[in-house]
Write an enzyme that holds these catalytic residues in place. Structure first.
Site, mmCIF file in Angstrom:
data_model
loop_
_atom_site.group_PDB
_atom_site.id
_atom_site.type_symbol
_atom_site.label_atom_id
_atom_site.label_comp_id
_atom_site.label_asym_id
_atom_site.label_seq_id
_atom_site.Cartn_x
_atom_site.Cartn_y
_atom_site.Cartn_z
ATOM 1 N N ASP A 105 34.619 -17.505 151.195
ATOM 2 C CA ASP A 105 34.332 -17.215 152.605
ATOM 3 C C ASP A 105 34.377 -15.710 152.844
ATOM 4 O OD1 ASP A 105 34.322 -19.944 153.018
ATOM 5 O OD2 ASP A 105 36.424 -19.997 153.631
HETATM 6 N N1 URA Z 1 38.472 -22.511 150.063
HETATM 7 C C1 URA Z 1 38.288 -21.967 151.299
HETATM 8 O O1 URA Z 1 38.643 -22.567 152.312
HETATM 9 N N2 URA Z 1 37.694 -20.764 151.356
HETATM 10 C C2 URA Z 1 37.321 -20.050 150.281
HETATM 11 O O2 URA Z 1 36.815 -18.931 150.420
HETATM 12 C C3 URA Z 1 37.544 -20.621 149.014
HETATM 13 C C4 URA Z 1 38.111 -21.851 148.924
#
Ligand code: URA
Length: 233
Positions: A105
């Site tokens: 993310d």
């Molecule tokens: N899980 C998440 O919620 N976000 C990420 O960036 C990676 C794994």
């Protein structure tokens, strides 16, 4: 490294042609594999095959494999959107051919693997390959005692039919844990903690398979051949 791939991809990787231009030329009958005209873009070829375009032998560039330390506020997409693309940090040729094996993310930091070898990426992202990813998670509330067991058994995430695969939780302090996953559903870590009444405050991926982060934020390096092979199973 020699890898089997689709004929149209081979033609792209050994010329400046786009995928659609390569397909057109294959359809036109000007591409031969081992002295036979090859009319199907999807056939699998090996770099050891004798592949020609208009009689000229084609040889591919090698695949590229990179490790990068993703900063917060960047996105794992090839184009800038609400945040700048992580690919802006790569001052190398043909960046648009690269993709990220296991996206993070925008607000997540840490280890990302970048490549143009789609088969190799599968070894990292497909749950059945059991490649472990380790996340350091900062929580907004102290971790409850029963969470490790729940994650080990698998939990049901909102909107999903299947339980999450067994995940290992190591408690570092009441609000800091290490979580090891072998799958990567959308926002998985955040949704797992939300499902047990907690909230992810900070998220950082520190390991994928045998690889740990060994470059500074925003920096990257190529993988060694041994590191590349460690994901080939
Ligand atoms: N899980 C998440 O919620 N976000 C990420 O960036 C990676 C794994």
């Amino acid at each position: 490294m020699l890898t089997v791939m689709r004929l149209d991809k081979f033609v792209c990787k050994s010329t400046e042609l786009t995928r659609s231009e390569a397909i057109q030329l294959i359809n036109d009958g000007v591409v031969e594999v081992n002295d036979e005209v090859a009319l199907h873009p999807a056939i699998q070829v090996h770099p050891n095959n004798n592949i020609t375009l208009n009689g000229q032998k084609l040889t591919t560039r090698d695949f590229r494999y990179l490790l990068m330390h993703k900063p917060a506020g960047t996105i794992c997409s090839n184009i800038d959107e609400a945040y700048p693309s992580l690919f802006n940090y790569l001052n190398i040729d043909k960046v648009t051919e690269l993709h990220i094996a296991g996206r993070l993310d925008a607000d997540t930091t840490g280890l990302v693997l970048i490549t143009d070898d789609g088969r190799w990426s599968f070894n990292i992202t497909r749950p059945e390959k059991q490649c472990q990813k380790v996340y350091r998670v900062g929580l907004s509330r102290p971790i409850a005692d029963d969470v490790a067991l729940m994650f080990q058994h698998g939990i049901k995430l909102q909107g999903e039919q299947q339980l999450t695969l067994p995940a290992q939780l190591e408690v570092i302090s009441p609000k800091e844990v290490l979580l090891t996953l072998t799958e990567g559903k959308y926002h998985q870590v955040k949704r797992m903690f939300s499902a047990v009444g907690n909230r992810v405050a900070t998220l950082h991926r520190e390991k994928i398979g045998k690889l740990s982060l060994d470059v500074k934020v925003g920096q990257w390096r190529y993988l060694t051949p041994e590191e590349v092979l460690s994901f080939s199973n």
